[in-house]
Scaffold this motif. Structure first.
Motif, PDB file in Angstrom:
ATOM      1  N   VAL A  50       0.835  -1.200   0.000  1.00  0.00           N
ATOM      2  CA  VAL A  50       0.000   0.000   0.000  1.00  0.00           C
ATOM      3  C   VAL A  50       0.869   1.248   0.000  1.00  0.00           C
ATOM      4  N   LYS A  51       0.467   2.207  -0.803  1.00  0.00           N
ATOM      5  CA  LYS A  51       1.129   3.510  -0.869  1.00  0.00           C
ATOM      6  C   LYS A  51       0.191   4.537  -0.247  1.00  0.00           C
ATOM      7  N   ALA A  52       0.185   4.610   1.071  1.00  0.00           N
ATOM      8  CA  ALA A  52      -0.739   5.493   1.798  1.00  0.00           C
ATOM      9  C   ALA A  52      -0.195   6.917   1.875  1.00  0.00           C
ATOM     10  N   PRO A  53      -1.074   7.912   2.022  1.00  0.00           N
ATOM     11  CA  PRO A  53      -0.618   9.299   2.142  1.00  0.00           C
ATOM     12  C   PRO A  53       0.166   9.529   3.439  1.00  0.00           C
ATOM     13  N   ASP A  54       1.248  10.287   3.313  1.00  0.00           N
ATOM     14  CA  ASP A  54       2.037  10.683   4.487  1.00  0.00           C
ATOM     15  C   ASP A  54       1.508  11.980   5.090  1.00  0.00           C
ATOM     16  N   LYS A  55       0.829  12.784   4.273  1.00  0.00           N
ATOM     17  CA  LYS A  55       0.300  14.071   4.739  1.00  0.00           C
ATOM     18  C   LYS A  55      -1.221  14.010   4.755  1.00  0.00           C
ATOM     19  N   ILE A  56      -1.780  14.297   5.929  1.00  0.00           N
ATOM     20  CA  ILE A  56      -3.230  14.324   6.122  1.00  0.00           C
ATOM     21  C   ILE A  56      -3.572  15.723   6.653  1.00  0.00           C
ATOM     22  N   PRO A  57      -4.702  16.298   6.249  1.00  0.00           N
ATOM     23  CA  PRO A  57      -5.054  17.619   6.774  1.00  0.00           C
ATOM     24  C   PRO A  57      -5.074  17.635   8.311  1.00  0.00           C
ATOM     25  N   GLU A  58      -4.745  18.776   8.851  1.00  0.00           N
ATOM     26  CA  GLU A  58      -4.670  18.955  10.307  1.00  0.00           C
ATOM     27  C   GLU A  58      -5.982  18.553  10.981  1.00  0.00           C
ATOM     28  N   GLY A 124     -18.635  24.179  -4.107  1.00  0.00           N
ATOM     29  CA  GLY A 124     -18.240  25.426  -3.468  1.00  0.00           C
ATOM     30  C   GLY A 124     -16.742  25.620  -3.309  1.00  0.00           C
ATOM     31  N   GLY A 125     -15.970  25.127  -4.255  1.00  0.00           N
ATOM     32  CA  GLY A 125     -14.524  25.298  -4.196  1.00  0.00           C
ATOM     33  C   GLY A 125     -13.809  24.288  -3.305  1.00  0.00           C
ATOM     34  N   LYS A 126     -14.553  23.409  -2.654  1.00  0.00           N
ATOM     35  CA  LYS A 126     -13.961  22.369  -1.805  1.00  0.00           C
ATOM     36  C   LYS A 126     -13.940  21.047  -2.579  1.00  0.00           C
ATOM     37  N   VAL A 127     -12.945  20.212  -2.287  1.00  0.00           N
ATOM     38  CA  VAL A 127     -12.812  18.927  -2.957  1.00  0.00           C
ATOM     39  C   VAL A 127     -13.283  17.825  -2.017  1.00  0.00           C
ATOM     40  N   SER A 128     -14.186  16.969  -2.512  1.00  0.00           N
ATOM     41  CA  SER A 128     -14.716  15.867  -1.712  1.00  0.00           C
ATOM     42  C   SER A 128     -14.296  14.501  -2.243  1.00  0.00           C
ATOM     43  N   ASN A 129     -13.792  14.461  -3.481  1.00  0.00           N
ATOM     44  CA  ASN A 129     -13.458  13.179  -4.071  1.00  0.00           C
ATOM     45  C   ASN A 129     -12.327  13.352  -5.074  1.00  0.00           C
ATOM     46  N   ALA A 130     -11.354  12.440  -5.013  1.00  0.00           N
ATOM     47  CA  ALA A 130     -10.269  12.407  -5.994  1.00  0.00           C
ATOM     48  C   ALA A 130     -10.075  10.963  -6.426  1.00  0.00           C
ATOM     49  N   THR A 144     -16.012  12.708   3.717  1.00  0.00           N
ATOM     50  CA  THR A 144     -17.428  12.626   4.083  1.00  0.00           C
ATOM     51  C   THR A 144     -17.663  13.365   5.379  1.00  0.00           C
ATOM     52  N   PRO A 145     -18.778  14.015   5.555  1.00  0.00           N
ATOM     53  CA  PRO A 145     -19.815  14.140   4.539  1.00  0.00           C
ATOM     54  C   PRO A 145     -19.337  14.979   3.354  1.00  0.00           C
ATOM     55  N   GLY A 146     -19.865  14.663   2.168  1.00  0.00           N
ATOM     56  CA  GLY A 146     -19.418  15.266   0.924  1.00  0.00           C
ATOM     57  C   GLY A 146     -19.549  16.773   0.855  1.00  0.00           C
ATOM     58  N   GLU A 147     -20.519  17.329   1.582  1.00  0.00           N
ATOM     59  CA  GLU A 147     -20.702  18.785   1.505  1.00  0.00           C
ATOM     60  C   GLU A 147     -19.610  19.548   2.247  1.00  0.00           C
ATOM     61  N   GLY A 149     -16.011  18.684   2.344  1.00  0.00           N
ATOM     62  CA  GLY A 149     -14.861  18.802   1.462  1.00  0.00           C
ATOM     63  C   GLY A 149     -13.643  19.356   2.174  1.00  0.00           C
ATOM     64  N   ILE A 150     -12.536  19.407   1.451  1.00  0.00           N
ATOM     65  CA  ILE A 150     -11.300  20.010   1.957  1.00  0.00           C
ATOM     66  C   ILE A 150     -10.756  20.935   0.879  1.00  0.00           C
ATOM     67  N   ASP A 151      -9.815  21.771   1.257  1.00  0.00           N
ATOM     68  CA  ASP A 151      -9.201  22.667   0.286  1.00  0.00           C
ATOM     69  C   ASP A 151      -8.478  21.858  -0.790  1.00  0.00           C
ATOM     70  N   LYS A 152      -8.512  22.358  -2.007  1.00  0.00           N
ATOM     71  CA  LYS A 152      -7.846  21.695  -3.129  1.00  0.00           C
ATOM     72  C   LYS A 152      -6.365  21.498  -2.819  1.00  0.00           C
ATOM     73  N   THR A 153      -5.737  22.476  -2.188  1.00  0.00           N
ATOM     74  CA  THR A 153      -4.315  22.393  -1.834  1.00  0.00           C
ATOM     75  C   THR A 153      -4.058  21.220  -0.892  1.00  0.00           C
ATOM     76  N   ASP A 154      -4.939  21.016   0.101  1.00  0.00           N
ATOM     77  CA  ASP A 154      -4.787  19.888   1.023  1.00  0.00           C
ATOM     78  C   ASP A 154      -4.905  18.560   0.284  1.00  0.00           C
ATOM     79  N   MET A 155      -5.839  18.471  -0.666  1.00  0.00           N
ATOM     80  CA  MET A 155      -5.993  17.242  -1.449  1.00  0.00           C
ATOM     81  C   MET A 155      -4.737  16.992  -2.278  1.00  0.00           C
ATOM     82  N   ILE A 156      -4.223  18.025  -2.901  1.00  0.00           N
ATOM     83  CA  ILE A 156      -3.010  17.878  -3.709  1.00  0.00           C
ATOM     84  C   ILE A 156      -1.845  17.414  -2.834  1.00  0.00           C
TER      85      ILE A 156
END
Length: 163
Positions: A50-58, A124-130, A144-147, A149-156
């Motif tokens: 598994v290649k899991a993310p090392d960075k998760i939003p605060e 609304g400018g937030k990302v809920s799915n990639a 989740t919940p989908g409404e 979302g997180i900032d696009k920068t955090d998803m990237i």
């Protein structure tokens, strides 16, 4: 007359018991996910690294690791009632959406992160799915919940941190 009434009453009671005791046809598919104590355990079940993310939003912390035998691993990160679900699965003949997110979003676009083409969805400018592919695998990140979302920068940052 009394015997006839008693017999009719008995027949009605038997029929009502029979109707009430019938099995309901609420057949459910069993949950294919197996809970794992470690990522290593999940890798053994799924049959891949598994290649899991090392960075998760605060504010989000790893809460659950699960796997489907020979197929998929998911890690759920929680922050109160909000969740981020990371999934990785073996790529089949067709590229499929492994996210399990069936919400409809107002915004959908494809962004390029390094060599990856990532489809992102949100409101609304937030990302809920990639969703993206890399080599022999399909990856998804769902908020989740989908409404929320997180900032696009955090998803990237999350996607870039997957090694």
């Amino acid at each position: 007359m009394k015997k006839l009434f008693t017999m009719i009453l008995c027949v009605i009671m038997v029929l009502s018991f029979t109707a009430c005791s019938r099995k309901s046809d609420n057949t459910r598919i069993p949950n294919p996910f197996l809970d794992c104590k470690t990522l290593n355990d999940a890798e053994k079940i799924a049959g891949f690294k598994v290649k899991a993310p090392d960075k998760i939003p605060e504010g989000y912390t790893e809460n659950v690791i699960q796997a489907i035998k020979g197929d998929l691993v998911q890690i759920i990160y929680k922050n109160g009632e909000n969740e981020i679900t990371f999934r990785q699965a073996k790529k089949g003949k067709e590229i499929e959406d492994i996210s399990g997110d069936y919400n409809e979003y107002d915004e959908k676009s494809t962004i390029v992160i390094g060599d990856l083409e990532v489809v992102i969805k949100g409101n609304g400018g937030k990302v809920s799915n990639a969703l993206w592919t890399n080599g022999d695998f399909i990856f998804s990140i769902t908020v989740t919940p989908g409404e929320v979302g997180i900032d696009k920068t955090d998803m990237i940052h999350m996607i870039e941190s997957i090694s």
